[in-house]
Structures are given as structure tokens and as C-alpha cells.
Design a protein around this motif. Sequence first.
Motif, PDB file in Angstrom:
ATOM      1  N   THR A  20       0.938  -1.190  -0.098  1.00 23.39           N
ATOM      2  CA  THR A  20      -0.099  -0.008  -0.011  1.00 23.39           C
ATOM      3  C   THR A  20       0.888   1.290  -0.057  1.00 23.39           C
ATOM      4  OG1 THR A  20      -1.922   1.062   1.162  1.00 23.39           O
ATOM      5  CG2 THR A  20      -0.285   0.044   2.433  1.00 23.39           C
ATOM      6  N   THR A  21       0.538   2.339   0.016  1.00 21.15           N
ATOM      7  CA  THR A  21       1.144   3.549  -0.048  1.00 21.15           C
ATOM      8  C   THR A  21       1.389   4.019   1.329  1.00 21.15           C
ATOM      9  OG1 THR A  21       0.082   4.291  -2.104  1.00 21.15           O
ATOM     10  CG2 THR A  21       1.262   5.953  -0.928  1.00 21.15           C
ATOM     11  N   ARG A  75      -9.519  12.953   5.350  1.00 23.46           N
ATOM     12  CA  ARG A  75     -10.821  12.516   4.725  1.00 23.46           C
ATOM     13  C   ARG A  75     -11.640  13.596   4.675  1.00 23.46           C
ATOM     14  NH1 ARG A  75     -10.047   8.030   2.610  1.00 23.46           N
ATOM     15  NH2 ARG A  75      -9.468   6.161   3.375  1.00 23.46           N
ATOM     16  N   GLY A  76     -11.612  14.917   5.386  1.00 22.85           N
ATOM     17  CA  GLY A  76     -12.312  16.001   4.866  1.00 22.85           C
ATOM     18  C   GLY A  76     -13.648  16.142   5.296  1.00 22.85           C
ATOM     19  N   GLU A 142      -6.734  10.036  -1.090  1.00 23.73           N
ATOM     20  CA  GLU A 142      -7.249   8.757  -1.318  1.00 23.73           C
ATOM     21  C   GLU A 142      -6.419   7.686  -2.121  1.00 23.73           C
ATOM     22  OE1 GLU A 142     -10.108   6.573  -0.185  1.00 23.73           O
ATOM     23  OE2 GLU A 142     -10.796   8.946  -0.346  1.00 23.73           O
ATOM     24  N   ALA A 143      -6.328   6.430  -1.558  1.00 20.48           N
ATOM     25  CA  ALA A 143      -5.782   5.467  -2.115  1.00 20.48           C
ATOM     26  C   ALA A 143      -6.657   4.772  -3.022  1.00 20.48           C
ATOM     27  CB  ALA A 143      -5.188   4.349  -0.892  1.00 20.48           C
ATOM     28  N   PHE A 144      -7.247   3.463  -2.885  1.00 20.39           N
ATOM     29  CA  PHE A 144      -8.018   2.889  -3.958  1.00 20.39           C
ATOM     30  C   PHE A 144      -9.474   3.443  -4.028  1.00 20.39           C
ATOM     31  CE2 PHE A 144     -11.160  -0.542  -4.721  1.00 20.39           C
ATOM     32  CZ  PHE A 144     -10.663  -0.786  -6.254  1.00 20.39           C
ATOM     33  N   GLY A 164      -5.665  11.188  -5.991  1.00 20.25           N
ATOM     34  CA  GLY A 164      -5.426   9.786  -5.628  1.00 20.25           C
ATOM     35  C   GLY A 164      -5.926   8.897  -6.829  1.00 20.25           C
ATOM     36  N   ALA A 165      -6.480   7.813  -6.441  1.00 23.56           N
ATOM     37  CA  ALA A 165      -7.179   7.020  -7.543  1.00 23.56           C
ATOM     38  C   ALA A 165      -8.425   7.284  -8.063  1.00 23.56           C
ATOM     39  CB  ALA A 165      -7.212   5.696  -7.070  1.00 23.56           C
TER      40      ALA A 165
END
Length: 226
Positions: A20-21, A75-76, A142-144, A164-165
Motif C-alpha cells: 500500500t502507500t 478524509r475532509g 485517497e488510495a484505492f 489519488g485513484a
Amino acid sequence: MTISDRVRIKDVRVLSDNWTTLKNTTFEYRRANGEWQTQHRETYERDNAAAVLPYNLARRTVILVKQFRLPAFIRGYDDLLIEAARALGDTLDVRLIGASVVSKFQRSDLPSNVSLLGWMDRNQIEAELDQADMVAIPSRWEAFGLVAIEAMRAAKPIIAFRIGALPEIVEDGATGVLCDEVSPEKLVEGFKRATRLDLPAVGRAGYERFTRLYDIEQTHRNLSQV
């Protein structure tokens, strides 16, 4: 003063991008006395996760330390979405599921068009999702983007930032709305743009994209070819 007024991101370095990142973030945090303090955090991008917390058996309570949590800020939901809702007034009804470990807003400070629903089980979440016009993902990073996949599975349009993704998952103007800059103002513009779309049709397009790219059978086929 919102949490955005107390946090200044100075540097983000990627430490690992394998399983993961893993990122190292340097930021300045404004303390209660007005002093700016430089802090560092390492965060994994694995979408939402479970945490192990100390529990007081005698009092039957979870033990928490009040502190700033960078992943929650990323997350905001506590500032970007609420400030956008405040600006849009009666034209937008925001319903937030879940809760921050340390809330950045008092309920009395929330605009009247924002409802905090708290934690819900899967059936309750799906019932709320069924009634929603669209799903907001106001993440700074955001990752995935698992929430976006879930929204598409439910045939709901998505509004998110172009980070992100998410641009790989959400087709701007086709399955949702992507905002080019992470700010409440751009989120407001995104919501206004969404009102000019046929949201049910956008949701159906998202579901078609989900079945074409992300359903379990397609995932198995893709993995078998690796």
C-alpha cells in the motif's frame, strides 16, 4: 475556526508504494495558545480501517486521548463537506454516517442542513444510501477509493476531488463530478454542477461501470491473468 485554519501541510513524502502507500507528512498545527508547532505523521492509505483501543472494564468505556488525527483530517468530512453545506444552505441536505474519534464541530455549530447520524449497521447504511441522490467523498488524499466503488454498486453518482485513484474510478460528468482543487469553494462549485446533471442516469452509468470493471467475477478474471 475550523480544523483547516489550524493545519498547514508543509511536505508529503512517499516512503513505500508496494503493498500500500506509506507516506510521511510534515505539517504545522496551531495549538490552543496560538502557537504553531511542526509535527510529523506516517500514514498508510488503506481506506477505512478498524482500530484497537484500550477499554476500561469497570466503567465499560473506551479510553481515548484527545489529539489531532491526521487520517481523519485527510478524509475532509469535518471541514470541507460541512463548510460546503453551510455555503449552499437549503439547496443541499448532508447526512453523515459514522463519527470522528475527536469531533471538530459541536452539534450546535453545524448548519441546519447537516445531520450527524452516528454509527449504523450495514442494513441501515444501505437504507440511507438508497435514499441519497449522490455520495460525497471529500478526501484530501485517497488510495484505492473503496467508498466510490460501493457508491457505484448502489447506482449513486459521486462527487469527489481529483486526487489519488479517484480519477481512475470516477468519470467526470459521466458517473459523477470531480473537483479540481481541494477546497470548500470547489466542492460548492461541484455540487452546483451536479444539479445540472441527470443524477439517476449518472448513477446508472456508474453501476454499469462497476459491473464492467469491479464486480467480483471480473476481478477474479483479472487476477487469473496476472
